[in-house]
Design an enzyme around this catalytic site. Structure first.
Site: not given
Length: 374
Positions: A8, A68, A157, A218, A361
């Site tokens: 990642n 990823r 996601h 956010r 993940e």
């Protein structure tokens, strides 16, 4: 033993794990930080990959490298072996994810340079949501303009939502194809997905990860006219509005604190802004649960995952208060149990199974990469 090296990559960091997908656990994991900066762990990403390989040791037999990648646009609906054309496509899609895809590419190019004889696989955050119908993903703007510039709901996601939906079926001992599931991925970034029979049918994030729930920094859902209003009355440039909505909004904008734990402590002390922020956070979650229950025609399972979802019993309870009419209830003792295990937190006989499923993940990336290369 087939090991997958999961990468990642950020613009100045590389997080990595060496995973045995069959065992379901990492053999080794770590990270490099401040790459390219004075005093950092490496001068660039290629040197960083060599540093990581030294850490892994010569005995590590890597079957594949799983990367990823945040944005796959509408081109990639599954994991894909990386070649020059895939690299070019990821770079072209950087206009949709300028903070993420270029950083992901740095890791891809560095790893392919250092590990040339090993297949490299891109696993896209957006891929799981490519099963949505146009009614869910198309925005009601000029069709030709939207198609030309790739303006649509993509969702994010997805790797987490896919993993959690499959684990939900396993925990309940029911076929995935029979389950109508709402997954709440609640962390600093947060999203909700409606999953019908293992397929994403709607999700809260949109063209970018900005849409949907209230997050750490956010804003989540917003009337688009707010942007024009800020430009006219506050004199903000488009880049300033972009920074405002992505980095200085959400919990941070409402309270001056971007970490949910700090907001909770302030609310417990009676700070009005923090109390209101939690009410807004909860309101948005309930809004999506109700919408997705209607979309699915009922709910079999509701699942909490990610940092807040997995670890915060109080916020789980508050998020679901008042939803008993949907058959959604929580058993307080089960909910309060301090556990990192997959578990049911609804009472026996509840109309909707409520679960906590820790996401993984990296493991999902490793499994998809290994399955792709056979």
């Amino acid at each position: 033993m087939a090991l997958v090296f999961v990468v990642n990559s950020g613009s100045s960091s590389i997080k990595y794990q060496l995973i045995d997908p069959e065992a379901g656990a990492p053999e080794l994991k770590g990270s490099l930080e401040r790459i390219g900066e004075p005093g950092g762990d490496a001068a660039d990403h290629t040197e960083g990959m060599r540093v990581i390989l030294d850490r892994l040791g010569s005995g590590a037999e890597i079957a594949a490298v799983g990367h990823r990648v945040v944005h796959g646009g509408s081109r990639f609906d599954r994991a894909t072996v990386i070649d020059a054309s895939v690299e070019a496509a990821i770079e072209e899609l950087s206009s949709l994810a300028p903070l993420h895809n270029p950083a992901n590419l740095l890791g891809i190019r560095a790893a392919r340079e250092v590990l040339r004889e090993v297949p490299h696989v891109a696993v896209f955050d957006t891929a799981f949501h490519q099963t949505m119908e146009p009614a869910a993903w198309r925005y009601a703007i000029d069709r030709a303009l939207a198609d030309e510039h790739g303006i649509r709901r993509y969702g994010f996601h997805g790797t987490s939502h896919k993993y959690v939906s499959e684990r939900t079926a396993a925990v309940l001992g029911r076929p995935l194809e029979e389950l109508r599931t709402i997954i709440l991925h609640l962390g600093n970034g947060a999203s909700v997905t409606a999953v019908d029979g293992g397929r994403s049918v709607d999700t809260s994030m949109g063209l970018t990860p900005l849409q949907g729930l209230v997050m750490g920094t956010r804003s989540g859902d917003l009337d688009p006219a707010v942007v024009f209003h800020l430009e006219r009355v506050a004199g903000l440039s488009s880049s300033a509005v972009d920074e405002l909505l992505n980095k200085r909004s959400g919990l941070l904008g409402l309270t001056g604190r971007g970490d949910m734990r700090d907001v909770q402590r302030a609310a417990a002390d009676g700070e009005p802004d923090a109390v209101e922020a939690l009410a807004i956070w909860r309101h948005r979650i309930r809004h999506y649960i109700g919408a997705y229950a209607a979309l699915l025609g009922g709910v079999d399972a509701l699942v909490f995952t990610a940092g807040v979802g997995e670890n915060n019993a109080l916020l789980r309870r508050r998020a679901l208060q008042g939803l008993e009419f949907l058959g959604i209830r929580i058993d307080d003792d089960r909910n309060e149990l301090d556990s990192r295990a997959e578990r049911r937190i609804s009472p026996d006989g509840a109309g909707v199974e409520v679960l906590v499923i820790p996401t993984d993940e990296e493991l999902e990336i490793a499994r998809q990469a290994l399955a792709l290369i056979g």
